[in-house]
Enzyme design. Structure first.
Site, mmCIF file in Angstrom:
data_model
loop_
_atom_site.group_PDB
_atom_site.id
_atom_site.type_symbol
_atom_site.label_atom_id
_atom_site.label_comp_id
_atom_site.label_asym_id
_atom_site.label_seq_id
_atom_site.Cartn_x
_atom_site.Cartn_y
_atom_site.Cartn_z
ATOM 1 N N HIS A 283 0.851 -1.204 0.000
ATOM 2 C CA HIS A 283 0.000 0.000 0.000
ATOM 3 C C HIS A 283 0.881 1.246 0.000
ATOM 4 O O HIS A 283 1.106 1.812 1.062
ATOM 5 C CB HIS A 283 -0.889 -0.015 1.253
ATOM 6 C CG HIS A 283 -1.922 1.062 1.294
ATOM 7 N ND1 HIS A 283 -1.658 2.343 1.746
ATOM 8 C CD2 HIS A 283 -3.236 1.054 0.974
ATOM 9 C CE1 HIS A 283 -2.764 3.072 1.716
ATOM 10 N NE2 HIS A 283 -3.741 2.305 1.248
ATOM 11 N N PHE A 284 1.460 1.650 -1.094
ATOM 12 C CA PHE A 284 1.242 1.176 -2.467
ATOM 13 C C PHE A 284 2.607 0.758 -3.008
ATOM 14 O O PHE A 284 3.628 1.092 -2.409
ATOM 15 C CB PHE A 284 0.626 2.279 -3.324
ATOM 16 C CG PHE A 284 -0.688 2.781 -2.777
ATOM 17 C CD1 PHE A 284 -1.867 2.136 -3.078
ATOM 18 C CD2 PHE A 284 -0.724 3.888 -1.951
ATOM 19 C CE1 PHE A 284 -3.082 2.612 -2.593
ATOM 20 C CE2 PHE A 284 -1.925 4.352 -1.459
ATOM 21 C CZ PHE A 284 -3.119 3.723 -1.769
#
Length: 674
Positions: A283-284
């Site tokens: 993430h991410f």
């Protein structure tokens, strides 16, 4: 778009998903993405509305399948963080509407605000959550872009969740660093009234728990985490603190049962952050930050530890933790957790505790990253579904009926009062059986301990450590109730009940062995609160004592203690006290309370002439072993066995330094008195 295409958007090419007009976006150092596995929760995109690249309003409808055996299940439900995070396709929608084409990889997505409400219980395996997500508008200020969004989540036709007031922005790292984090005003931190409607099932004091204790909660071992008060207290597996990827807190730095802004309780947890933590790497893939939804879950886990420590435990198999229905929880996020972060702290201030009829808590939570406050949750709620006050009462009632045998029974305690100290504590105290004198506890009738059932500290080691726990079986009509004639326990007995375990603990840790001279034991002072009167025949009292500080100098030892008196889990009396061990020579040099002789008021001859005196008659019981009893119809002085003045030698109703009254009592010291 199916899940394969959603994964392409998350970790592959945006142009393959949205078309060649987005090809340049694939070359940017950072772009808007969905998370990678295991946090990519969009199983399919049903529909998209809006002008592609037009930076106007739009809508996306997505679905998430709650599968049996899913890695995130907690108590057989999709937890709050997943139920909210699965509505993550605002990320997809803002990209579809063209935000990356405007910021051109120079700015990264950051969630700022959101308010979430749940409208039913958490999702079960086999259910499908449908999210209807709307971006209402984009706003530009200079180089900064923000957008405002909302969503509704449904299971079938039933509304599960609503998110309102959503706001996200696109910022440079420097802008985030300069933001200052969460800024609280004086009004935000000022004390405010809380609400507490609950039963104290177990005594709670300021405590902390290390990594091993928190890990014990992940296997449901409350005793290993919280101590002997929870021996045999096995909660339903659905209530265990989550582990695996959801092992989100590592230790509890502080638990304060009356702390926090609202005075209802505070708990502070810490977690270590590593650059390769799963929630960062997914993430991410090009902009690693901890999800705000997972930050919420960390705070919720911290609150769960508090609720279990106060005794909100049940073995009902369908019990689980869920948010309260229709209670809004507002998020403000003003900074990220990144691979450079070392530690995060979650501080939860409880605002409400009660039953509705399920046990519930409402709290505010603060999150700090390396000392900087970055997140604030207001109105975070948690309820213990599948339980009520009555089921918790039954759980603790069943456990008390099978309490373990005492570690030190009354015979061993009496040996310390009037027998051989070695029979009370063991061979190290054999020297006090005949050769030397030791400071003892009072003997009956002024001895108020029946057993010791818990000893956290190590014997013979004089250092601050854990609690000892003693018990006293409160009689229905003992001499001091009859003698006090007030129908409640006299305060001197309550105070002695609280202090005697402190004296026992002082002996248990070997204080008398620290000197080659015989030492006397004297109480020096303290501060405590009595919560309510104690009537006769109320059942067993539990007394807890903990050594908090010990210092030695020139043959003296000063020891500080925490103390509590508890009945059926309710704290009746608690506070702090300090004692000293002194030689006879040191006591002979005492000067009394400094300044007391000069501060004492002396009535003038005129006042004394207006005064009256009174001699008290002796009512039964005359002594503790006197079976007779002279009852009083109303307010009355204690009978002879407990009356600590023999006469009033001067009473002036309008006397004293302020003209509000003066009275002086006298007690004759009788060496033969009990």
């Amino acid at each position: 778009f199916d899940r394969h295409m959603c994964m392409e958007f998350a970790i592959g090419s945006v142009a393959r998903v949205l078309g060649p007009e987005f090809a340049e976006v694939d070359h940017y150092p950072v772009r808007v993405r969905l998370p990678d596995e295991p946090l990519m929760l969009v199983d399919r995109i049903i529909s998209v509305e809006g002008v592609k690249g037009g930076m106007g309003s739009g809508r996306v409808v997505t679905e998430h399948d709650v599968l049996p055996g899913a890695w995130y299940l907690d108590g057989g439900r999709a937890p709050v963080c997943i139920s909210v995070e699965a509505g993550q396709a605002d990320l997809f929608l803002c990209s579809y509407l063209g935000i990356d084409l405007r910021v051109k990889g120079k700015r990264a997505y950051r969630l700022l605000d959101a308010t979430v409400r749940f409208h039913r219980g958490l999702p079960r395996p086999g259910e499908v959550i449908r999210y209807e997500i709307d971006i209402d508008r984009f706003v530009r200020s200079g180089e900064t872009w923000m957008f405002f969004f909302r969503f509704d989540g449904y299971i079938g036709d039933e509304r599960l969740i609503t998110m309102r007031d959503g706001c996200a922005g696109f910022f440079t790292n420097e802008e985030v660093r300069r933001s200052g984090g969460i800024i609280l005003t004086e009004a935000d931190t000022a004390p405010a009234p809380g609400k507490k409607e609950m039963t104290d099932w177990v005594a709670v004091s300021p405590e902390s728990y290390d990594d091993a204790a928190v890990e014990a909660l992940r296997r449901g071992d409350l005793a290993a985490a919280f101590g002997d008060a929870f021996a045999g207290a096995a909660p339903a597996e659905s209530l265990w603190l989550p582990g695996g990827r959801m092992a989100l807190i590592h230790r509890i730095l502080a638990l304060e049962p009356t702390g926090g802004r609202y005075g209802v309780g505070l708990i502070r947890a810490e977690a270590d952050i590593h650059p390769d933590d799963w929630f960062l790497t997914c993430h991410f893939v090009d902009d690693m930050v901890m999800p705000g939804t997972l930050m919420y879950e960390c705070c919720a886990h911290t609150l769960r530890v508090f609720l279990q420590r106060i005794g909100w435990v049940t073995d009902m198999p369908d019990a689980r933790y869920e948010p309260m229905i229709d209670v809004p929880a507002a998020l403000k996020c003003r900074g990220p957790v990144t691979p450079q972060t070392k530690h995060v702290i979650y501080e939860v201030e409880i605002k409400e505790l009660g039953y509705g009829p399920e046990p519930y808590a409402v709290a505010d939570a603060h999150m700090y990253a390396d000392g900087r406050e970055i997140v604030l949750f207001r109105g975070m709620s948690l309820k213990l579904s599948g339980a009520t006050r009555e089921t918790i009462e039954a759980f603790w009632g069943n456990r008390r009926e099978t309490s373990p045998a005492p570690l030190y029974d009354r015979d061993r305690l009496l040996a310390f009062c009037e027998g051989n100290p070695s029979e009370a504590f063991g061979a190290p105290y054999k020297i006090f059986d005949s050769e030397r004198k030791i400071a003892r506890l009072p003997r009956p009738p002024y001895f108020f301990m029946d057993r010791v059932v818990r000893t956290d500290p190590e014997p013979w080691v004089l250092k601050p450590d854990g609690w000892i726990e003693a018990e006293y079986d409160l009689p229905a009509d003992d001499w001091y109730f009859r003698a006090d004639r007030s129908r409640v326990m006299p305060f001197c007995v309550l105070l002695e009940i609280a202090l005697q375990p402190c004296g026992w603990l002082a002996a248990y840790v070997g204080s008398a062995l620290r000197s080659q001279k015989d030492l006397k034991f004297r109480n020096l002072g303290g501060k405590a609160v009595q919560r309510r009167p104690i009537p006769p025949g109320g059942g067993r009292l539990t007394m807890r004592s903990r050594l908090t500080q010990a210092s030695e100098a020139v043959g003296m030892i000063i020891e500080n203690f925490d103390m509590q008196v508890i009945q059926d889990g309710e704290i009746l009396y608690e506070g702090t006290t300090n004692f000293g061990f002194f030689t006879a020579e040191a006591l002979a040099q005492q000067v009394g309370v400094r300044g007391a002789s000069t501060a004492a008021y002396t009535p003038s001859p005129e006042e004394a002439a207006r005064g009256i005196s009174h001699e008290f008659g002796d009512a039964a019981p005359i002594s503790p072993d006197d079976p007779n009893h002279d009852p009083a119809a109303g307010l009355a002085m204690p009978s002879k066995a407990l009356r600590m003045i023999d006469r009033i030698d001067l009473y002036v109703p309008d006397g004293g330094p302020h003209g509000l009254g003066f009275i002086r009592g006298v007690k004759t010291v009788d060496p033969e008195e009990w």
